[in-house]
Design an enzyme around this catalytic site. Structure first.
Site, mmCIF file in Angstrom:
data_model
loop_
_atom_site.group_PDB
_atom_site.id
_atom_site.type_symbol
_atom_site.label_atom_id
_atom_site.label_comp_id
_atom_site.label_asym_id
_atom_site.label_seq_id
_atom_site.Cartn_x
_atom_site.Cartn_y
_atom_site.Cartn_z
ATOM 1 N N LYS A 204 40.813 27.873 -43.110
ATOM 2 C CA LYS A 204 41.030 28.388 -41.739
ATOM 3 C C LYS A 204 42.337 29.175 -41.680
ATOM 4 C CE LYS A 204 38.858 27.820 -38.487
ATOM 5 N NZ LYS A 204 37.671 28.526 -37.916
ATOM 6 N N ASP B 42 44.574 23.648 -35.096
ATOM 7 C CA ASP B 42 45.996 23.288 -35.254
ATOM 8 C C ASP B 42 46.281 22.780 -36.668
ATOM 9 O OD1 ASP B 42 44.694 20.807 -35.132
ATOM 10 O OD2 ASP B 42 45.909 19.997 -33.506
ATOM 11 N N GLU B 43 45.218 22.485 -37.434
ATOM 12 C CA GLU B 43 45.427 21.931 -38.781
ATOM 13 C C GLU B 43 46.074 22.943 -39.728
ATOM 14 O OE1 GLU B 43 42.185 19.519 -40.248
ATOM 15 O OE2 GLU B 43 41.539 19.041 -38.227
#
Ligand code: NAD
Ligand code: TYD
Length: 365
Positions: free
Chosen positions: A163, A134-135
């Site tokens: 990511k 979720d970052e």
């Protein structure tokens, strides 16, 4: 089904492997470079199971990845291998770019070549499941609505940027080449076998040794906590039934400030292994903040709940209790992962940080 799982000796990957071996008939080819974060002991009973095969491969090595696909001919790949710790990404971002971006690119290209030569049911059934965080969505203010799958990407750290880049590659490989992908973005995991550089195991182990409990800034940052076995179950669900090209957010429905989390750990330890020197929260120490520290993450899990019928089973109380108990019961695992490399990291990350004593005295639960 023959599954190729990358990062299967890490925290989440090993939970996924243990579940597939224990609860399904799947064969697992577990691919991991065994960096400081990978540990074959974490596989427990799955390690020597006849349906489990471990192969030590670094995904940055394209030739080695090609050999893997040639030799094992998987029906699907679940990709978890990554450099995963934000503080390490701030100290040394290169490994994050190499593994998280270049490594994912290698897997995508090799999977594309392999998939394009499959036929019939094999081609139709093939999946590339990319596991992300979720970052990638950046952070939220205290009253902002939670992240949905449509929230624009705004990563803050070298980790989350790497990511985010890998997520973009996976989406592009779907749109441009038609590679059958699914993507999941989850919140902070916790549970047994987590490497003690992350908040929860670090605090448990430091407390047990009477060492300071180092809280960045004021401890007001909020994370959503997801029990690792709930996450593993969600990943299996998405791989089996998720819609192609689609992203699913996975959360624990469990937002807490870091200070609340540390107080909860201290309270469990006070009940379970009371310290004659006094309550464990006496060890809390506020130290200088992480640069770029994201304030809050929160997950809107409507899509996975309504489309796939998944929801977390573990409450934070029960999950944290199990986690603390696991670390108490497994000193041998803890000793093995706290190698020379771990000591070096603890020295590097914590010795030069300023201690904020005013904060320690002023902030109470
Ligand atoms: P981890 O650091 O515990 O494990 C990562 C594993 O990947 C290790 O076993 C390591 O040896 C392996 N690895 C690293 N570089 C490699 C390389 N070049 N080639 C092959 N293997 C390599 O991480 P984790 O917490 O289990 O996270 C797994 C995945 O889930 C990651 O992709 C991470 O970004 C994502 N994720 C984790 C969390 C969390 O809270 N832990 C939250 C959201 C997303
Ligand atoms: P962490 O477990 O590193 O996960 P992430 O950064 O991916 O969320 O950290 C969780 C939270 O705990 C984060 O807000 C940073 C904070 N934290 C501390 O306050 N002290 C520590 O020693 C560590 C490792 C983290």
């Amino acid at each position: 089904m023959k599954l190729l799982i990358t990062g299967g000796a890490g925290f989440i990957g090993s939970a996924v492997v243990r579940q597939y071996i224990a609860e399904t008939e799947a064969t697992v080819v577990n691919v991991d470079a065994l960096t400081y974060a990978g540990n074959l002991d974490s596989l427990a009973e799955a390690r020597y199971h006849p349906r489990h095969q471990f192969v030590q491969v670094d995904i940055r090595n394209r030739g080695a990845v090609e050999n893997l696909f040639r030799e094992y001919r998987p029906d699907a790949i679940m990709h978890l291998a990554a450099e995963s710790h934000v503080d390490r990404s701030i100290e040394g971002p290169a490994a994050f770019v190499e593994t998280n971006i270049t490594g994912t690119h290698n897997l995508l290209e090799v999977a594309r070549g392999y998939w394009s030569e499959l036929e019939g049911k094999d081609r139709e059934g093939f999946r590339f499941h990319h596991v992300s965080t979720d970052e990638v969505y950046g952070d939220l203010g205290p009253n902002d609505p939670a992240f949905t799958e449509e929230t624009p990407y705004a990563p803050s750290s070298p980790y989350s940027a790497s990511k985010a880049a890998s997520d973009h590659l996976v989406r592009a490989w779907h749109r441009t080449y038609g590679l059958p992908v699914v993507i999941t973005n989850c919140s902070n995991n916790y549970g047994p076998y987590q490497f003690p550089e992350k908040l929860i195991p670090l605090m448990i182990l430091n407390a047990l040794e009477g060492k300071p409990l180092p809280i960045y800034g004021k401890g007001e940052n909020i994370r959503d906590w997801l029990y690792v076995d709930d996450h593993a179950y969600a990943l299996r669900n998405v791989l089996a039934t998720g819609q192609l090209g689609r992203t699913y957010n996975i959360g624990g429905r469990c937002e807490h400030t870091n200070l609340e989390v540390v107080h909860a750990i201290c309270a469990i330890l006070d009940r379970t292994v009371p310290d004659s020197a006094g309550p464990y929260e006496r060890l809390i120490q506020f130290i200088s903040d992480r640069p770029g520290h994201d304030l809050r993450y929160a997950i809107d899990d409507t899509r996975i709940a309504t489309e796939l019928g998944w929801q977390p089973k573990e409450s934070f109380d029960s999950g944290l209790q199990k986690t603390v108990q696991w670390y108490l019961n497994n000193p041998a695992w803890v000793e093995r992962v706290r190698s020379g490399e771990y000591c070096e990291w603890m020295r590097q990350n914590y010795t030069n940080r300023e201690t904020n004593t005013t904060e320690s005295k002023a902030t109470k639960k």
